[in-house]
Design a protein around this motif. Sequence first.
Motif, PDB file in Angstrom:
ATOM      1  N   ASP A   1       0.862  -1.168   0.000  1.00 41.57           N
ATOM      2  CA  ASP A   1       0.000   0.000   0.000  1.00 41.57           C
ATOM      3  C   ASP A   1       0.903   1.223   0.000  1.00 41.57           C
ATOM      4  O   ASP A   1       1.835   1.298   0.811  1.00 41.57           O
TER       5      ASP A   1
ATOM      6  N   GLY B   1      -1.533   5.193   3.634  1.00 38.72           N
ATOM      7  CA  GLY B   1      -2.923   5.349   4.057  1.00 38.72           C
ATOM      8  C   GLY B   1      -3.012   6.456   5.078  1.00 38.72           C
ATOM      9  O   GLY B   1      -2.639   7.581   4.804  1.00 38.72           O
TER      10      GLY B   1
ATOM     11  N   PRO C   1     -10.267   5.103   8.188  1.00 39.37           N
ATOM     12  CA  PRO C   1      -9.264   4.326   7.450  1.00 39.37           C
ATOM     13  C   PRO C   1      -9.771   3.873   6.086  1.00 39.37           C
ATOM     14  O   PRO C   1     -10.969   3.712   5.884  1.00 39.37           O
ATOM     15  N   VAL C   2      -8.827   3.659   5.187  1.00 40.55           N
ATOM     16  CA  VAL C   2      -9.148   3.071   3.885  1.00 40.55           C
ATOM     17  C   VAL C   2      -8.917   1.567   4.039  1.00 40.55           C
ATOM     18  O   VAL C   2      -7.784   1.087   3.996  1.00 40.55           O
ATOM     19  N   TYR C   3      -9.997   0.841   4.280  1.00 37.47           N
ATOM     20  CA  TYR C   3      -9.894  -0.599   4.510  1.00 37.47           C
ATOM     21  C   TYR C   3      -9.546  -1.323   3.221  1.00 37.47           C
ATOM     22  O   TYR C   3     -10.048  -0.982   2.156  1.00 37.47           O
ATOM     23  N   ILE C   4      -8.701  -2.325   3.324  1.00 42.82           N
ATOM     24  CA  ILE C   4      -8.281  -3.105   2.165  1.00 42.82           C
ATOM     25  C   ILE C   4      -9.309  -4.192   1.864  1.00 42.82           C
ATOM     26  O   ILE C   4      -9.510  -4.560   0.725  1.00 42.82           O
TER      27      ILE C   4
ATOM     28  N   THR D   1     -10.481  -7.410   9.419  1.00 45.26           N
ATOM     29  CA  THR D   1     -10.177  -6.586   8.260  1.00 45.26           C
ATOM     30  C   THR D   1      -8.806  -5.973   8.510  1.00 45.26           C
ATOM     31  O   THR D   1      -8.232  -6.150   9.595  1.00 45.26           O
ATOM     32  N   TYR D   2      -8.247  -5.250   7.540  1.00 47.46           N
ATOM     33  CA  TYR D   2      -6.935  -4.637   7.744  1.00 47.46           C
ATOM     34  C   TYR D   2      -6.776  -3.396   6.881  1.00 47.46           C
ATOM     35  O   TYR D   2      -7.490  -3.191   5.915  1.00 47.46           O
ATOM     36  N   TRP D   3      -5.799  -2.550   7.283  1.00 51.64           N
ATOM     37  CA  TRP D   3      -5.536  -1.305   6.566  1.00 51.64           C
ATOM     38  C   TRP D   3      -4.159  -0.774   6.944  1.00 51.64           C
ATOM     39  O   TRP D   3      -3.567  -1.181   7.921  1.00 51.64           O
ATOM     40  N   ASN D   4      -3.681   0.158   6.137  1.00 56.75           N
ATOM     41  CA  ASN D   4      -2.433   0.866   6.408  1.00 56.75           C
ATOM     42  C   ASN D   4      -2.804   2.120   7.194  1.00 56.75           C
ATOM     43  O   ASN D   4      -3.452   3.011   6.657  1.00 56.75           O
TER      44      ASN D   4
ATOM     45  N   TRP E   1     -18.642  -3.230   5.283  1.00 59.83           N
ATOM     46  CA  TRP E   1     -17.513  -2.319   5.509  1.00 59.83           C
ATOM     47  C   TRP E   1     -17.673  -1.656   6.869  1.00 59.83           C
ATOM     48  O   TRP E   1     -18.748  -1.193   7.203  1.00 59.83           O
TER      49      TRP E   1
END
Length: 117
Positions: A8, A11, A16-19, A65-68, A116
């Motif tokens: 990524d 972010g 957050p911008v979730y992946i 879930t995950y995100w940067n 989401w």
Amino acid sequence: LVLVEWRDPGGGGDPPVYIAPLHVHHQDDEASYVLEGTLKVRVGVDDVKVGAGGAVLVPRGTPHTYWNPDPTPTRCVLVMTPPIRRLIDAIHGLTERDQETLEATFREHSSEYLGWP
């Protein structure tokens, strides 16, 4: 196991911008190993921040879930089973990603789409 590198560029947004959407794998565990930057993983009700050299395991049956979380690049290795990889390939192959289609796709792969965050 299947190992996939994920990157990524940065972010850190709020929200957050979730992946990936919040979801559950009913028969498979999943893990992430961070090579560079930071990854944030929601494991159940906990948000776990993992830096370079760290890892997180998501046991089957656990919503995740995950995100940067940072504006800097993140690079990690996703560790999954072949059924999870087939689910990801099926999602990427969809022409429509409405809730009904996503729920059916996850269900076909022993997983559950929770939406989401």
